[in-house]
Write a protein that holds these residues in place. Structure first.
Motif, PDB file in Angstrom:
ATOM      1  N   THR A  91      -4.646   3.457 -12.306  1.00 19.92           N
ATOM      2  CA  THR A  91      -4.384   3.032 -11.718  1.00 19.92           C
ATOM      3  C   THR A  91      -3.470   3.089 -11.387  1.00 19.92           C
ATOM      4  N   VAL A  92      -2.360   2.042  -9.987  1.00 16.64           N
ATOM      5  CA  VAL A  92      -0.884   2.353 -10.220  1.00 16.64           C
ATOM      6  C   VAL A  92      -1.687   0.023  -9.702  1.00 16.64           C
ATOM      7  N   GLU A 104       0.900  -1.500   0.143  1.00 13.16           N
ATOM      8  CA  GLU A 104       0.498  -0.410  -0.006  1.00 13.16           C
ATOM      9  C   GLU A 104       0.933   1.131   0.092  1.00 13.16           C
ATOM     10  N   SER A 105       1.791   1.556   0.963  1.00  9.96           N
ATOM     11  CA  SER A 105       2.908   2.514   0.829  1.00  9.96           C
ATOM     12  C   SER A 105       3.823   2.767  -0.653  1.00  9.96           C
ATOM     13  N   ILE A 106       4.175   1.426  -0.676  1.00  7.08           N
ATOM     14  CA  ILE A 106       4.106   1.540  -2.700  1.00  7.08           C
ATOM     15  C   ILE A 106       3.207   2.665  -3.439  1.00  7.08           C
ATOM     16  N   TYR A 165      -4.206   0.794  -7.130  1.00  9.07           N
ATOM     17  CA  TYR A 165      -4.467   2.350  -6.419  1.00  9.07           C
ATOM     18  C   TYR A 165      -4.919   3.162  -7.087  1.00  9.07           C
ATOM     19  N   ALA A 166      -6.287   4.101  -7.219  1.00  6.32           N
ATOM     20  CA  ALA A 166      -6.102   5.205  -8.049  1.00  6.32           C
ATOM     21  C   ALA A 166      -6.287   6.466  -7.494  1.00  6.32           C
ATOM     22  N   PRO A 167      -5.208   6.772  -7.526  1.00 10.05           N
ATOM     23  CA  PRO A 167      -4.765   8.322  -6.711  1.00 10.05           C
ATOM     24  C   PRO A 167      -5.302   9.853  -7.116  1.00 10.05           C
ATOM     25  N   ALA A 168      -6.143   9.756  -8.292  1.00 11.87           N
ATOM     26  CA  ALA A 168      -7.000  10.991  -7.957  1.00 11.87           C
ATOM     27  C   ALA A 168      -8.475  10.983  -7.605  1.00 11.87           C
TER      28      ALA A 168
END
Length: 282
Positions: free
Chosen positions: A117-118, A21-23, A134-137
Motif C-alpha cells: 500500500t501507499v 487520494e490523487s497523490i 491505497y493498494a495499487p495492485a
C-alpha cells in the motif's frame, strides 16, 4: 499554517482527502510501472528491511504532491520512511505533520502478491486525524477523517472505478463465538499464539501491509493483535481509517489509544485493532 482539524469544515476535509487520494494514486501508478516491468533493484537498510526503486519513486511523487498542497492548506512538515533522518529536537516541536510510508509491504511487493500500500496520514497533536491507504495492485482505496463541524466522520472504501462506499467496524463477537483475527497462518509469533489461545474459536485472516488494519475498519475482521515490531508510518494512515470507521487502535499493554511522535523512537508499541475492548481478550 493549515487550520487545525477543529477548524476544518466538511468541504475543507473533503477537499484535503481528494487531494491526498490523487497523490496516493499517482504514487501507486509509479509503483505499478516498476512492479509490472519486474525491473527493480533491492537494497537492504541498516535495520535489514528492503528498499526498492519503487519505494524511492513513490516517495518522490508523494513529497512533491504534499508540498503542492501548501498553497491551499498551509505548509506542513513531512515525515516519510524514506526521509526519516529528522532529529527529535525538530520533531518534538511539531504539532501537525504528514506521516508517510511510500510503499508499505515492500516484502509483499518483492514477493509479487499484491498486498502492498501507499500510506499518507495527517497527524495532529499525536492523533491521526486523516488518512489515505491505497493498494495499487488491487486498485483499492481506503480513506478516513475525523470531522469537527458537527458532521459524522468520513470512512470509505473504493474499489476500481466503483463509487466509494461507507465502511464501519462490526460489533465484537461473543466470548464463546468464533472471531476473525488478522494474523499470519505461517509465521505466528509465540505472543500471537498465546493471545489467540484464549479464544473459544477463531479464523486467522492472513493479509499484508496496512491492509490488515483496513480489514477491521471495513468489518471484514474482528481483531488485529499486532504483537511484533512496526514503525509509526506503517500504521498512521490506516489508524485514521479505523478510528473514522468507529474502531480503536490500542496499546496492547496499557489499552490506551496509540499515539504518534511522542518520543525519539518511531517504533510503535505492540497494539490491538478492534471495534472496542471485549472478552475474552480485554
Amino acid at each position: 499554517m493549515m487550520d487545525t482539524t477543529a477548524g476544518m469544515t466538511t468541504n475543507t476535509t473533503r477537499a484535503m482527502l481528494t487531494a491526498l487520494e490523487s497523490i496516493a494514486r499517482k504514487a501507486g501508478a509509479a509503483i505499478m510501472e516498476i512492479y509490472e516491468s519486474g525491473d527493480f533493484t533491492v537494497d537492504m537498510k541498516a535495520d535489514d528491511s528492503p528498499l526498492t526503486t519503487a519505494d524511492r519513486a513513490a516517495h518522490a511523487v508523494i513529497v512533491d504532491g504534499l508540498k503542492g498542497m501548501d498553497a491551499q492548506f498551509g505548509a506542513t512538515p513531512i515525515l516519510s520512511e524514506e526521509d526519516a533522518d529528522i532529529s527529535w529536537a525538530v520533531r518534538s516541536e511539531w504539532t501537525r505533520y504528514w506521516l508517510v510510508d511510500p510503499l508499505d509491504g515492500t516484502k509483499e511487493f518483492i514477493k509479487r502478491n499484491g498486498e502492498f500500500t501507499v500510506n499518507i496520514a495527517l497527524i495532529e497533536q499525536g492523533v491521526p486525524v486523516a488518512g489515505v491507504v491505497y493498494a495499487p495492485a488491487i486498485d483499492t482505496l481506503y480513506v478516513g477523517a475525523q470531522q469537527a463541524d458537527g458532521a459524522s466522520s468520513i470512512a470509505e472504501k473504493q474499489v476500481g472505478s466503483e463509487a466509494p462506499q461507507p465502511i464501519s467496524v462490526t460489533a465484537a463477537p461473543g466470548a464463546e463465538d468464533s472471531w476473525r483475527i488478522v494474523g499470519s497462518r505461517s509465521h505466528q509469533t509465540d505472543d500471537f499464539k498465546a493471545f489467540v489461545a484464549d479464544f473459544a474459536a477463531c479464523d486467522i485472516v492472513a493479509m499484508g501491509s496496512s491492509l490488515k488494519l483496513c480489514l477491521v475498519a471495513e468489518g471484514a475482521a474482528d481483531l488485529y493483535p499486532r504483537l511484533g515490531p512496526t514503525c509509526e508510518w506503517d500504521t498512521g494512515a490506516a489508524h485514521a481509517v479505523v478510528e473514522a470507521a468507529g474502531g480503536q487502535v490500542l496499546n496492547a499493554e496499557t489499552r490506551q489509544a496509540l499515539r504518534y511522535n511522542q518520543h525519539d523512537s518511531v517504533l510503535n508499541p505492540y497494539f490491538i485493532v478492534c471495534s472496542a475492548p471485549a472478552a475474552p481478550w480485554a
